[in-house]
Motif scaffolding. Structure first.
Motif, PDB file in Angstrom:
ATOM      1  N   ASP A  33       0.871  -1.173   0.000  1.00 33.64           N
ATOM      2  CA  ASP A  33       0.000   0.000   0.000  1.00 33.64           C
ATOM      3  C   ASP A  33       0.907   1.222   0.000  1.00 33.64           C
ATOM      4  O   ASP A  33       2.072   1.121  -0.373  1.00 33.64           O
ATOM      5  CB  ASP A  33      -1.002  -0.029   1.167  1.00 33.64           C
ATOM      6  N   ALA A  34       0.402   2.364   0.393  1.00 35.37           N
ATOM      7  CA  ALA A  34       1.204   3.591   0.328  1.00 35.37           C
ATOM      8  C   ALA A  34       2.158   3.731   1.511  1.00 35.37           C
ATOM      9  O   ALA A  34       2.897   4.710   1.586  1.00 35.37           O
ATOM     10  CB  ALA A  34       0.290   4.811   0.253  1.00 35.37           C
ATOM     11  N   SER A  35       2.140   2.780   2.406  1.00 32.49           N
ATOM     12  CA  SER A  35       3.001   2.851   3.593  1.00 32.49           C
ATOM     13  C   SER A  35       4.371   2.253   3.296  1.00 32.49           C
ATOM     14  O   SER A  35       4.670   1.853   2.170  1.00 32.49           O
ATOM     15  CB  SER A  35       2.357   2.091   4.747  1.00 32.49           C
ATOM     16  N   PHE A  36       5.202   2.166   4.318  1.00 32.37           N
ATOM     17  CA  PHE A  36       6.533   1.592   4.157  1.00 32.37           C
ATOM     18  C   PHE A  36       6.584   0.165   4.703  1.00 32.37           C
ATOM     19  O   PHE A  36       7.627  -0.316   5.149  1.00 32.37           O
ATOM     20  CB  PHE A  36       7.599   2.477   4.807  1.00 32.37           C
ATOM     21  N   TYR A  37       5.442  -0.529   4.631  1.00 40.11           N
ATOM     22  CA  TYR A  37       5.373  -1.926   5.042  1.00 40.11           C
ATOM     23  C   TYR A  37       5.019  -2.801   3.846  1.00 40.11           C
ATOM     24  O   TYR A  37       4.438  -2.332   2.859  1.00 40.11           O
ATOM     25  CB  TYR A  37       4.315  -2.113   6.132  1.00 40.11           C
ATOM     26  N   ALA A  72      -8.731   1.525  -1.752  1.00 39.34           N
ATOM     27  CA  ALA A  72      -7.780   1.971  -2.776  1.00 39.34           C
ATOM     28  C   ALA A  72      -6.329   1.684  -2.401  1.00 39.34           C
ATOM     29  O   ALA A  72      -5.447   1.758  -3.255  1.00 39.34           O
ATOM     30  CB  ALA A  72      -7.956   3.470  -3.027  1.00 39.34           C
ATOM     31  N   GLY A  73      -6.067   1.389  -1.137  1.00 42.65           N
ATOM     32  CA  GLY A  73      -4.683   1.125  -0.746  1.00 42.65           C
ATOM     33  C   GLY A  73      -3.808   2.352  -0.735  1.00 42.65           C
ATOM     34  O   GLY A  73      -2.599   2.261  -0.964  1.00 42.65           O
ATOM     35  N   THR A  74      -4.399   3.532  -0.451  1.00 44.10           N
ATOM     36  CA  THR A  74      -3.590   4.759  -0.354  1.00 44.10           C
ATOM     37  C   THR A  74      -3.204   5.058   1.087  1.00 44.10           C
ATOM     38  O   THR A  74      -2.656   6.126   1.369  1.00 44.10           O
ATOM     39  CB  THR A  74      -4.369   5.964  -0.927  1.00 44.10           C
ATOM     40  N   SER A  75      -3.483   4.132   1.989  1.00 46.35           N
ATOM     41  CA  SER A  75      -3.206   4.366   3.408  1.00 46.35           C
ATOM     42  C   SER A  75      -1.706   4.394   3.663  1.00 46.35           C
ATOM     43  O   SER A  75      -0.923   3.692   3.039  1.00 46.35           O
ATOM     44  CB  SER A  75      -3.861   3.271   4.247  1.00 46.35           C
ATOM     45  N   LEU A  76      -1.309   5.227   4.624  1.00 48.50           N
ATOM     46  CA  LEU A  76       0.100   5.532   4.856  1.00 48.50           C
ATOM     47  C   LEU A  76       0.695   4.837   6.068  1.00 48.50           C
ATOM     48  O   LEU A  76       1.881   4.980   6.337  1.00 48.50           O
ATOM     49  CB  LEU A  76       0.265   7.050   5.017  1.00 48.50           C
ATOM     50  N   SER A  77      -0.127   4.094   6.808  1.00 47.49           N
ATOM     51  CA  SER A  77       0.375   3.516   8.058  1.00 47.49           C
ATOM     52  C   SER A  77       0.307   1.996   8.090  1.00 47.49           C
ATOM     53  O   SER A  77       0.383   1.390   9.146  1.00 47.49           O
ATOM     54  CB  SER A  77      -0.417   4.092   9.252  1.00 47.49           C
ATOM     55  N   GLY A  78       0.128   1.376   6.928  1.00 48.67           N
ATOM     56  CA  GLY A  78       0.170  -0.085   6.845  1.00 48.67           C
ATOM     57  C   GLY A  78      -1.124  -0.773   7.201  1.00 48.67           C
ATOM     58  O   GLY A  78      -1.117  -1.944   7.578  1.00 48.67           O
ATOM     59  N   GLN A  79      -2.269  -0.089   7.048  1.00 48.87           N
ATOM     60  CA  GLN A  79      -3.534  -0.689   7.469  1.00 48.87           C
ATOM     61  C   GLN A  79      -4.264  -1.425   6.355  1.00 48.87           C
ATOM     62  O   GLN A  79      -5.328  -1.996   6.596  1.00 48.87           O
ATOM     63  CB  GLN A  79      -4.462   0.362   8.089  1.00 48.87           C
ATOM     64  N   GLY A 390      16.636   3.459  -3.231  1.00 45.21           N
ATOM     65  CA  GLY A 390      16.677   2.435  -2.187  1.00 45.21           C
ATOM     66  C   GLY A 390      16.093   2.897  -0.876  1.00 45.21           C
ATOM     67  O   GLY A 390      15.808   2.083   0.000  1.00 45.21           O
ATOM     68  N   THR A 391      15.889   4.210  -0.742  1.00 42.42           N
ATOM     69  CA  THR A 391      15.261   4.720   0.477  1.00 42.42           C
ATOM     70  C   THR A 391      13.772   4.887   0.234  1.00 42.42           C
ATOM     71  O   THR A 391      13.313   4.967  -0.903  1.00 42.42           O
ATOM     72  CB  THR A 391      15.865   6.069   0.908  1.00 42.42           C
ATOM     73  N   THR A 392      13.029   4.951   1.301  1.00 36.32           N
ATOM     74  CA  THR A 392      11.590   5.175   1.205  1.00 36.32           C
ATOM     75  C   THR A 392      11.252   6.536   1.794  1.00 36.32           C
ATOM     76  O   THR A 392      11.998   7.067   2.623  1.00 36.32           O
ATOM     77  CB  THR A 392      10.822   4.059   1.948  1.00 36.32           C
ATOM     78  N   VAL A 393      10.145   7.098   1.328  1.00 37.57           N
ATOM     79  CA  VAL A 393       9.675   8.370   1.862  1.00 37.57           C
ATOM     80  C   VAL A 393       8.663   8.086   2.961  1.00 37.57           C
ATOM     81  O   VAL A 393       7.718   7.337   2.756  1.00 37.57           O
ATOM     82  CB  VAL A 393       9.009   9.227   0.772  1.00 37.57           C
ATOM     83  N   ILE A 394       8.883   8.659   4.120  1.00 41.10           N
ATOM     84  CA  ILE A 394       7.951   8.492   5.238  1.00 41.10           C
ATOM     85  C   ILE A 394       7.329   9.851   5.539  1.00 41.10           C
ATOM     86  O   ILE A 394       8.034  10.852   5.664  1.00 41.10           O
ATOM     87  CB  ILE A 394       8.675   7.944   6.483  1.00 41.10           C
ATOM     88  N   GLU A 542       5.090   4.627  -4.399  1.00 42.91           N
ATOM     89  CA  GLU A 542       4.051   3.599  -4.276  1.00 42.91           C
ATOM     90  C   GLU A 542       2.806   4.101  -3.555  1.00 42.91           C
ATOM     91  O   GLU A 542       2.185   3.393  -2.771  1.00 42.91           O
ATOM     92  CB  GLU A 542       4.625   2.340  -3.613  1.00 42.91           C
ATOM     93  N   CYS A 543       2.416   5.340  -3.872  1.00 40.84           N
ATOM     94  CA  CYS A 543       1.260   5.943  -3.205  1.00 40.84           C
ATOM     95  C   CYS A 543      -0.065   5.461  -3.768  1.00 40.84           C
ATOM     96  O   CYS A 543      -1.092   5.502  -3.088  1.00 40.84           O
ATOM     97  CB  CYS A 543       1.335   7.467  -3.309  1.00 40.84           C
ATOM     98  N   GLY A 544      -0.084   5.051  -5.043  1.00 39.83           N
ATOM     99  CA  GLY A 544      -1.311   4.573  -5.652  1.00 39.83           C
ATOM    100  C   GLY A 544      -2.179   5.651  -6.283  1.00 39.83           C
ATOM    101  O   GLY A 544      -3.273   5.360  -6.765  1.00 39.83           O
ATOM    102  N   PHE A 545      -1.701   6.886  -6.324  1.00 35.74           N
ATOM    103  CA  PHE A 545      -2.500   7.964  -6.927  1.00 35.74           C
ATOM    104  C   PHE A 545      -2.759   7.706  -8.409  1.00 35.74           C
ATOM    105  O   PHE A 545      -3.723   8.207  -8.978  1.00 35.74           O
ATOM    106  CB  PHE A 545      -1.789   9.306  -6.768  1.00 35.74           C
ATOM    107  N   CYS A 546      -1.880   6.928  -9.034  1.00 37.57           N
ATOM    108  CA  CYS A 546      -1.982   6.653 -10.471  1.00 37.57           C
ATOM    109  C   CYS A 546      -3.098   5.679 -10.816  1.00 37.57           C
ATOM    110  O   CYS A 546      -3.572   5.644 -11.962  1.00 37.57           O
ATOM    111  CB  CYS A 546      -0.658   6.065 -10.964  1.00 37.57           C
ATOM    112  N   GLU A 547      -3.540   4.880  -9.872  1.00 34.15           N
ATOM    113  CA  GLU A 547      -4.357   3.714 -10.201  1.00 34.15           C
ATOM    114  C   GLU A 547      -5.731   4.017 -10.805  1.00 34.15           C
ATOM    115  O   GLU A 547      -6.189   3.296 -11.701  1.00 34.15           O
ATOM    116  CB  GLU A 547      -4.482   2.810  -8.974  1.00 34.15           C
ATOM    117  N   PRO A 548      -6.458   5.058 -10.375  1.00 31.39           N
ATOM    118  CA  PRO A 548      -7.800   5.265 -10.935  1.00 31.39           C
ATOM    119  C   PRO A 548      -7.827   5.521 -12.435  1.00 31.39           C
ATOM    120  O   PRO A 548      -8.849   5.272 -13.083  1.00 31.39           O
ATOM    121  CB  PRO A 548      -8.318   6.489 -10.164  1.00 31.39           C
TER     122      PRO A 548
END
Length: 950
Positions: A33-37, A72-79, A390-394, A542-548
């Motif tokens: 999803d959009a989180s770092f998990y 949509a899987g745009t959640s940022l905290s791994g839910q 290689g880094t992720t944005v939090i 990997e935010c998912g904004f592109c998907e719709p």
């Protein structure tokens, strides 16, 4: 640990095979999803009805199988992740019902937030929540996370604007708070549950210390833990239950529909940017603005301003601000312009007492408004774009009491500096004391994980304990903050949350380890790798904004999922792991079914065009260079061959009839694996005549160079189309009607923009044909003196992208009509409704609104089908991969059933649109030609005079 056989057997009987996924590619794609998990589900199930959800939950409850719901899987905290069963919303969750002239709206969980607002726009209303992800996030996630946003505050979130809810509990029971029969049945079947909820409410309200703490916590923006305010705000157990579901992140039940009390969407707005010399003055101004008529106040620290100062279009003064500067972006909205001006004066007076370093005063100009909001909106992607591969944005979001905001900002900046997050920026919704801080983090080494752990521990202590704030303001607790819920809330409130969880989910099957977890290290587990894959996509967050907007979304993979899979393939290769099976699956799901039209780039915060990666991969696999060279060098002959094949199809249709040819063609298409296209009644007939008119020796009319696209030179209308003139003839007639002398370039039959070659992975041949065409156009236009009209927008886009020669003025039909023909033609609108398809290329060219405006001149009734952004025909994909076109247009027929005709600007797109809609789609020029007549110069002079007088 595998899923129980009895559970799997029952699922197979319940859910069709095409909506169950357990293959390695699909489960990896849905493990993000959009989180770092990252958690890889054992089974992904796409549900299409409430009944399926009910039965799934009954089975999961009986077999103790954990499940997670995903919108949509745009959640940022791994839910929105699971290592068990992931339940994903399908197409049939898009229902909406507008009530009381827009004062309420009932929505199913699959409705995208922006689409709900579009439905409410005619009533000047909107839903309260306005998260930054509203263009991609769905109502199910917006409610389940109690999302808010820039203007929402604490007064207009889902909790505060909830009017009703239909939900499915963990045991499969359905209750609809707006249905008296459903409520009565629930009260009888779940009397004990309702009694226990009522008792929890009474106990909480009786505990004055706890009740006061809850009220204090929700004075702030707060999504940490479950919504305990339901226990103090309501005494009726069903009200308590529905409001507990808000912000529950799928850990208490499934939300089938929600009814919102909507809020006004005022049409008049003004915006200002005020830069203060330091954080202290900036935050003091926030406290003052809290009492003023403002709809949004966004804080930007100097780092965030610095992150965007080099972006195109940014004002030069941004670079010159002092090192301690801190800015507020202020917006005020009103129902009338007079009221807006009064509000602006009040705000000006409020901030006038503070020292200001730079001021962009309030403006109602849309261009200024857009520029100022771009400064704010570009900050997050700016960090993502410059991070190390290689880094992720939090992005974390916390809340400080607004009266202590300045101290909180400075302490937070100190923490970021102490832990060497030098790239971090800070911004937020200042009126609520809600701050977002964005930083980049590597999880490749234990040392980096330890740094993150230490930092988050100190943040939690600072925000939750020292300042009494909230660790999650609007992004939801997830698994990211689950270990810190007790620290923030204290023992009594924490135990109360566990009581609620065990009461509504006694077996703990709903989204375990989200919101509440007994594992104090859960936030440090299942961290998502972000390995290098390709420079084109490495910046993807990997935010998912592109998907719709992706036509293959729901058929195979989305742009986000393509990148996830390609990253994994590259990481496996570097590790020496065999990738044969996943690459085989990726070839169809990732490459063959990608339209590569680039709409994803328009939605991507960092501007990634996943189609560029796909075209590159196609190029690596392209092994018919000799054929491509022959076609490029013998293009006129190739087009003649294509016309011949259309003649054969036309003759066969005459002999076999429509049904016979469709059946035979279907068999041949399957046998050839798409190499022979499926014939449909929308298949074009060959263009009969290519003789071009001779120019008179003397002609005083203005000239226009007409570039007829190769498809226009080959494909005429379908046999049953009411329009039987070719696009070339109609375009020529329209241009002459408007008073133009039409000129064709030399050797026009050999010309091509190069798009067919580029899409197949032959960039050299594509560029060669493009340059050949540009050279011919330069000559035909007399060195750029004459405008150039191209009759399809995809070819126009291909020619103008990265066009170095500024002399060439190349127009697609929309832009040419908009800029050259409107004054030359008189429009008589027709009554019949017209469907409009805005092609991908029209959107890239920035002509979408212009197309709509032109069609509005032509008809009294215009229909733009919701949710169809790309038709998926994509040049020849409609022939070679027809399932992509069919999937992208699966909802079209119902959307346009009242229309008699459809309008587009791409001949190939029109084939698929006609086939899947049941109506004929034509180029815009057919409609404009039909409803217009020439204007005399005398009429034009009279109209100009009238305009000057008015």
């Amino acid at each position: 640990m595998s899923l129980p056989e009895r559970f799997l057997g029952a699922i197979e009987r319940l859910i069709p095979a095409d909506r169950r996924f357990d293959d390695p590619l699909s489960t990896l794609a849905f493990g993000t999803d959009a989180s770092f998990y990252r958690l890889i589900p054992k089974l992904v199930v796409r549900v299409e009805s409430e009944m399926e959800v009910v039965e799934l939950l009954k089975l999961a409850c009986a077999e103790d199988v954990p499940v997670t719901f995903r919108a949509a899987g745009t959640s940022l905290s791994g839910q929105a992740l699971s290592d068990s069963v992931l339940i994903v919303l399908g197409d049939n969750w898009n229902g909406r019902e507008i009530r009381n002239a827009g004062e309420q709206i009932r929505l199913q969980p699959g409705v995208i937030g922006a689409n709900a607002n579009a439905a409410l726009a005619p009533y000047l209303r909107k839903i309260g929540p306005d998260p930054a992800s509203i263009g991609a996030a769905k109502i199910g996630g917006i409610v389940a996370n109690n999302s808010s946003g820039m203007c929402c505050g604490t007064a207009q979130n889902s909790y505060k604007t909830l009017a009703g809810m239909r939900m499915v509990l963990a045991d499969g029971t359905v209750v609809d708070s707006e249905d008296a029969t459903s409520v009565a049945a629930f009260r009888q079947s779940h009397a004990r549950l309702l009694h226990q909820l009522a008792e929890l409410g009474r106990e909480t309200r009786a505990n004055t210390e706890l009740a006061a703490r809850i009220r204090h916590k929700y004075r702030l923006k707060n999504t940490t833990g479950f919504s305990l305010n339901a226990l103090v705000d309501y005494d009726q157990p069903l009200d308590i239950l529905t409001h507990l579901m808000v912000g529950s992140e799928g850990a208490l039940g499934f939300i089938s529909s929600v009814t919102y009390d909507t809020v006004p969407d005022h049409p008049h707005k003004a915006c200002a940017l005020v830069v203060f010399p330091d954080v202290e003055n900036c935050c003091r101004a926030v406290t003052m603005l809290k009492q003023q008529p403002v709809s949004a106040v966004e804080l930007l620290d100097r780092r965030s301003l610095r992150s965007v100062e080099h972006k195109p279009g940014m004002p030069a003064w941004v670079k010159e601000l002092s090192p301690t500067a801190c800015a507020l972006l202020i917006e005020s909205r009103a129902a009338s312009q007079t009221l807006l001006h009064e509000q602006v004066e009040a705000v000006r007076a409020a901030i006038g007492r503070f020292p200001v370093e730079k001021l962009v005063d309030f403006s109602e100009d849309p261009v200024t408004h857009e520029q100022l909001w771009r400064i704010r909106k570009d900050t997050f992607p700016a960090v993502g774009a410059v991070r190390e591969t290689g880094t992720t944005v939090i992005i974390e979001d916390v809340t400080f009491p607004v009266e202590r905001l300045a101290e909180g900002v400075n302490r937070l900046l100190d923490l970021l500096e102490a832990h060497h997050y030098d790239e971090a920026i800070l911004f937020g919704h200042a009126l609520e004391g809600n701050l977002h801080f964005v930083f980049t983090q590597s999880f490749d080494e234990q040392e980096q994980i330890a740094r993150y752990e230490a930092f988050m521990g100190e943040v939690a202590q600072l925000v939750a304990v020292e300042f009494g704030g909230a660790l999650k303001a609007e992004h939801g607790t997830g698994r990211n903050m689950a270990p810190f819920v007790e620290l923030e809330w204290g023992d009594n409130a924490y135990r109360l949350m566990w009581k609620i969880k065990r009461l509504l989910d006694p077996k703990g099957i709903l989204n375990p380890d989200v919101v509440l977890s007994e594992d104090p290290q859960i936030h440090l587990k299942n961290l998502k790798p972000m390995p290098a894959a390709d420079g084109i996509v490495d910046k993807c967050i990997e935010c998912g904004f592109c998907e719709p907007v992706c036509p293959s979304n729901g058929l195979t993979l989305t742009p986000r999922q393509r990148i996830v899979i390609w990253r994994d393939i590259q990481a496996r290769k570097r590790a020496g792991v065999d990738t044969g099976e996943i690459e085989r699956l990726f070839h169809y799901h990732g490459i063959d079914t990608c339209a590569a039209t680039g709409l994803c780039a328009q939605r991507c915060p960092v501007g990634i065009n996943t189609g560029d990666l796909v075209r590159k991969l196609r190029g690596q696999q392209a092994d018919k260079t000799g054929t491509a060279n022959w076609l490029a060098n013998n293009f006129a002959a190739a087009l003649q061959g294509a016309r011949f094949m259309l003649h054969v199809a036309k003759g066969t249709h005459t002999i076999m009839g429509t049904r016979g040819l469709e059946r035979a063609s279907s068999v041949i298409a399957r046998a050839s694996r798409g190499h022979v296209p499926q014939w449909t009644p929308a298949m074009p007939q060959p263009v009969q005549r290519l003789s071009l008119p001779q120019l008179p020796s003397r002609d005083a009319r203005p000239r226009v160079v007409y570039l007829a696209a190769c498809v226009s030179r080959v494909m005429g209308p379908a046999a049953q189309d009411r329009e039987q003139e070719s696009l070339l003839d109609v375009s020529h007639a329209l241009l002459e009607k408007a008073g133009y002398q039409v000129v064709f370039p030399d050797s026009h039959s050999h010309l091509c923009c190069g798009q067919p070659f580029a899409s197949k992975g032959y960039p050299e041949q594509a560029e060669s044909k493009r340059q050949e065409t540009l050279n011919a156009l330069l000559k035909a236009s007399r060195g750029g003196i004459d405008p150039i009209y191209c009759d399809t927008s995809p070819c126009t886009l291909r020619l103008v992208q990265e066009l170095a020669d500024e002399r060439l003025q190349i127009y697609d039909p929309v832009r040419f009509i908009r800029t050259h023909l409107l004054e030359r033609l008189h429009f008589v609108p027709q009554a019949a409704p017209i469907a409009v398809h805005i092609t991908c290329s029209t959107q890239h060219l920035g002509e979408a609104q212009a197309l709509i405006d032109i069609v509005r001149r032509c008809t009294q009734d215009l229909v733009i089908p919701e949710g169809i952004h790309c038709c998926g025909f994509a040049g020849d994909k409609g022939f070679t991969t027809p399932e992509l076109n069919g999937h992208a247009l699966r909802s079209l027929k119902d959307a346009v059933h009242l229309c008699t005709e459809g309008i587009s600007t791409s001949r190939t797109c029109e084939i698929g649109l006609s086939h899947h809609s049941g109506i004929d789609y034509h180029s815009l020029v057919y409609l404009v030609h039909r409803v217009t007549r020439p204007r005399s110069f005398r009429v034009k002079r009279q109209e100009r005079a009238m305009e000057e007088l008015s």
